[in-house]
Design an enzyme around this catalytic site. Structure first.
Site, PDB file in Angstrom:
ATOM      1  NE  ARG A 197      -9.878  28.414 -35.392  1.00 41.48           N
ATOM      2  CZ  ARG A 197     -10.805  27.481 -35.235  1.00 41.48           C
ATOM      3  NH1 ARG A 197     -11.456  27.014 -36.280  1.00 41.48           N
ATOM      4  NH2 ARG A 197     -11.091  27.028 -34.029  1.00 41.48           N
ATOM      5  CD  GLU A 243     -11.209  15.202 -27.029  1.00 37.92           C
ATOM      6  OE1 GLU A 243     -11.608  15.781 -28.067  1.00 37.92           O
ATOM      7  OE2 GLU A 243     -11.581  15.525 -25.892  1.00 37.92           O
ATOM      8  CG  ASN A 273     -16.703  17.728 -23.333  1.00 36.04           C
ATOM      9  OD1 ASN A 273     -17.377  18.148 -22.395  1.00 36.04           O
ATOM     10  ND2 ASN A 273     -15.404  17.937 -23.446  1.00 36.04           N
ATOM     11  NE  ARG A 284     -23.526  61.393 -31.299  1.00 33.54           N
ATOM     12  CZ  ARG A 284     -22.791  62.483 -31.550  1.00 33.54           C
ATOM     13  NH1 ARG A 284     -23.276  63.447 -32.335  1.00 33.54           N
ATOM     14  NH2 ARG A 284     -21.597  62.608 -31.009  1.00 33.54           N
TER      15      ARG A 284
END
Length: 448
Positions: A18, A158, A173, A319
């Site tokens: 995703r 759930e 949870n 840098r």
């Protein structure tokens, strides 16, 4: 607690689909460190503390990162994705070696702290078989709910399986869990896959522990601390939380952040006393800033060291490999790379100092450039203490400028300048023929 041994299993096999990226999810950075690095930094360390990291197939980069951070880490591969309990059991060999406390963490929850891991372990020392990390969700939709009887955890329900009353529960949870290491395999091996997805879920460990007459408890933490990251938007949210933490810690340690919300810090940034950071400064990894240093606005620093009472910026860039000595000054529109500037050096504006060593109290005029790259290799510029480099000077490396030497403005210096010498030179290398000769010389050195 320190007398108890531990095994922390970090689940890091996620692909991060995703996130729309080819980079494994746990290697995405916040505060200039990978998500995995933050979790491993929080995990227990020291004698008796072992680490196992579960990675996906062909995730050698994740394995490399884990070993960079914890050379003692055991690496296990989860070749099939059959649920969280299945992932934990990929590290069966490590579990079987035995530990008092088994911690299960996730490589994509970078905000978890060492203190929370310690709080999770504490109930195990008092006889609990299981401790589950929970949080009070502002919107609990989609999370598993933690069902309690008194102080005991009886189940994790759930969302899809929860009743209306259970869905009203906001204690959720977080996924992170601690188990009695000596009972862990007996519990984990009883987890089945009789569910719609045919997967082995770690949450089922609670019911199994209860069936065995063992106690399970909940340890609460903040919702921010257990943010999991599955999208770039969530990555940005976690970054914001981490930056708030780092800024607060810096200010509590005495750093002045004039506009803290505009300053970006790395997880490993270190500060001395009485440091001031002006607005819109970006500090990357590997930076230390000494006592009394001031970093002016719009400066960018990575893998560099600023000495005591040094000044940087505005609009300056350091840098990797740059070191400013005490009282050194880098001004506006100056860039330095792999450069050591000894105490008192001044590079006030519009210059590039790369692959160089600049002696104490030298002055580098505006527009000065160390020409360190010949098209094939990088070369070193050495400038002696007290040297004065006039404006618009090009120092063509490799080259040595002696102590207290004076280089006139507009010079192109291609030959070493001795101590106390005056040099004003327009190099033959600025002609077409000279440039061709220099190219042939550089190419010859490269072949060697």
């Amino acid at each position: 607690m320190t007398a108890r041994s531990s095994l922390t299993i970090v689940l890091a096999a996620g692909e991060g689909t995703r996130m729309r990226t080819s980079l494994p999810k746990v290697l995405h950075p916040i505060a200039s460190e990978s998500l995995l690095a933050h979790v491993l930094a929080a995990a227990p360390k020291g004698d008796g503390a072992r680490i196992a990291v579960v990675v996906g197939p062909e995730h050698s980069a994740v394995e490399k990162e884990a070993r960079r951070l914890r050379s003692d880490a055991d690496i296990f591969v989860q070749r099939e994705r059959l649920g969280t309990a299945h992932a934990v059991l990929a590290a069966r060999e490590a579990i079987a070696r035995g530990a008092d406390d088994l911690l299960v963490a996730f490589g994509d929850t970078p905000l978890i702290t060492a203190e929370t891991f310690a709080r999770l372990r504490a109930p195990l020392a008092k006889g609990a078989a299981l401790a589950v990390l929970g949080f009070r969700a502002a919107d609990p939709t989609g999370y598993g709910r933690l069902l309690l009887e008194g102080s005991k955890l009886v189940a994790i329900r759930e969302q899809a399986d929860a009743s209306e009353a259970e869905r009203a529960i906001t204690l959720c949870n977080a996924g992170v869990m601690a188990m009695d290491g000596h009972r862990a395999l007996a519990i984990l091996d009883k987890i089945g896959n009789a569910n719609s997805k045919g997967e082995y879920y770690l949450v089922d460990a609670v019911a199994i522990a209860r069936e065995q007459g063992l106690d399970a408890v909940v340890i609460e933490t903040s919702e921010d601390e257990v943010r999991g990251i599955n999208t770039k938007a969530q990555l940005a949210q976690a970054e914001a939380v981490m930056q708030t933490r780092l800024r607060r810690a810096a200010m509590e340690a005495g750093v002045t952040l004039i506009a803290p919300e505009t300053v970006y810090l790395a997880a490993d940034t270190t500060f001395g006393r009485d440091v001031t950071i002006e607005p819109f400064v970006v500090i990357g990894p590997g930076v230390s800033i000494g006592d009394g240093a001031v970093v002016h606005s719009f400066s960018h620093i990575v893998q560099s060291k600023l000495g005591r009472n040094s000044l940087l910026g505005p609009f300056a860039r350091l840098r990797p490999g740059t070191s400013l000595g005490d009282g050194a000054k880098i001004g506006n529109f100056v860039e330095a790379k792999a450069a050591v500037l000894e105490p008192g050096v001044k590079v006030n504006h519009l210059s590039y100092i790369g692959d160089a060593h600049v002696g104490a109290n030298a002055n580098i005029g505006a527009g000065t450039i160390t020409c360190n790259y010949d098209g094939f290799n990088k070369h070193k510029t050495r400038i002696g203490e007290g040297a004065f480099i006039g404006t618009n000077t090009s120092l063509v490396a490799p080259i040595n400028i002696g102590a207290r030497a004076y280089i006139g403005s507009g010079s192109v210096i291609t030959r070493d300048v001795p101590d106390d010498a005056l040099a004003l030179e327009r190099s033959p290398q600025t002609t077409k023929e000279g440039a061709a000769a220099r190219f042939r010389s550089a190419k010859s050195r490269h072949k060697k």
